[in-house]
Design an enzyme around this catalytic site. Structure first.
Site, PDB file in Angstrom:
ATOM      1  N   HIS A 147      -1.205  -1.310  -5.226  1.00 16.88           N
ATOM      2  CA  HIS A 147      -2.459  -1.578  -5.928  1.00 16.88           C
ATOM      3  C   HIS A 147      -3.680  -1.534  -5.017  1.00 16.88           C
ATOM      4  CE1 HIS A 147       0.407  -2.954  -8.953  1.00 16.88           C
ATOM      5  NE2 HIS A 147      -0.569  -2.899  -9.830  1.00 16.88           N
ATOM      6  N   GLU A 205       5.473   1.270 -13.822  1.00 17.33           N
ATOM      7  CA  GLU A 205       5.606   0.391 -12.657  1.00 17.33           C
ATOM      8  C   GLU A 205       6.922  -0.369 -12.676  1.00 17.33           C
ATOM      9  OE1 GLU A 205       0.794  -0.307 -11.976  1.00 17.33           O
ATOM     10  OE2 GLU A 205       2.050  -1.974 -12.637  1.00 17.33           O
TER      11      GLU A 205
END
Length: 287
Positions: free
Chosen positions: A178, A145
């Site tokens: 997310h 990420e």
């Protein structure tokens, strides 16, 4: 008009679209494997490890291709992506200390409860490194990420946006990424209302953290600064405020005071402890 001229004249639009593409590709790569297995099943985790590794190879191609020449007059592409030796020791430890200060309340709870003693046990670390869920949460998720959303995306956003605007734009995409947990919660039987509430909370929390991570990245000019903060935050998780009330009164008061003290010290130390000078950040993208 040649394709090169078109790209040069529309570089901001193309860079923005590239960031959006990378965001959805990152999430999509997790679901290319058709399976009814849970996200914590070893097979699912191994497949997703492969997916994010592929994304880590793809993302820098966009950065290398789309970063403008005028940007590279200040520094090379590796500096923009946060990779250099100078200031690395500071980048590994100072942001970690800063983040730990913010989590002074939860750390106090760990200390009082005695769970910190686990870290002195060799078997704890040995078993952790053999646990795929632990590796996903503490290694692959933060590494991939931060690589995709900070090292590869932020240079593209910076050539089109003011640094402070980029700090909040990139994390918005990070928060959106997310939202895929919503689908997983619905599949696992959660009600739509409950799953949506949790997904919105995760979006808010990850967007705020993403802004902090992007701030660390730009102020320090190092990839490892947001990475260590990300690993630390993933390990502690979101503070469990309800758990505070399970402690005796005096301990409870100490924990609550440390929650506020940690927040105050973090706000006070954020700018001085991320001074570009500490990290030999010659780009100084966010001052």
């Amino acid at each position: 008009m040649t394709s090169i001229h078109f790209i040069e004249e529309n570089i901001c639009l193309i860079s923005g679209l590239a960031c959006v593409f990378l965001t959805f590709s990152y999430v999509g790569s997790l679901y290319i494997w058709r399976s009814n297995l849970s996200r914590d099943h070893p097979t699912t985790i191994k497949r997703r490890f492969l997916s994010v590794c592929c994304m880590m190879l793809l993302a820098p191609v966009f950065t290398h291709t789309l970063l403008k020449e005028e940007m590279l007059q200040k520094g090379d592409i590796y500096e923009y992506m946060g990779f250099r030796m100078s200031g690395m020791i500071s980048a590994l430890f100072v942001p970690l200390i800063l983040t730990a200060i913010l989590f002074l309340g939860p750390l106090t709870m760990h200390f009082i409860a005695g769970t910190w003693k686990l870290y002195a046990e060799p078997m704890y670390w040995l078993s952790s490194w053999q646990d795929l869920v632990w590796l996903r949460n503490h290694v692959m998720a933060p590494l991939s990420e931060e690589w995709v959303f900070r090292s590869c995306m932020m240079p593209l956003l910076l050539q089109c946006l003011e640094p402070l605007t980029a700090v909040f734009t990139g994390p918005f995409l990070f928060g959106i990424a997310h939202f895929h947990h919503l689908h997983e919660m619905l599949v696992n039987g959660r009600s739509l209302k409950s799953a949506l509430f949790i997904a919105l909370f995760q979006f808010s929390f990850t967007t705020v953290f993403g802004a902090y991570s992007a701030y660390l990245f730009l102020r320090t000019g190092h990839f490892f600064a947001p990475l260590v903060a990300h690993i630390f935050c993933n390990h502690l998780g979101f503070p469990n405020f309800i758990e505070v009330f399970h402690f005796p009164l005096l301990q409870r008061l100490l924990i609550i005071c440390n929650f506020f003290l940690g927040l105050f010290l973090w706000c006070y130390l954020l700018i001085p402890l991320t001074d570009p000078y500490i990290y030999d950040n010659k780009l100084q993208l966010l001052t």
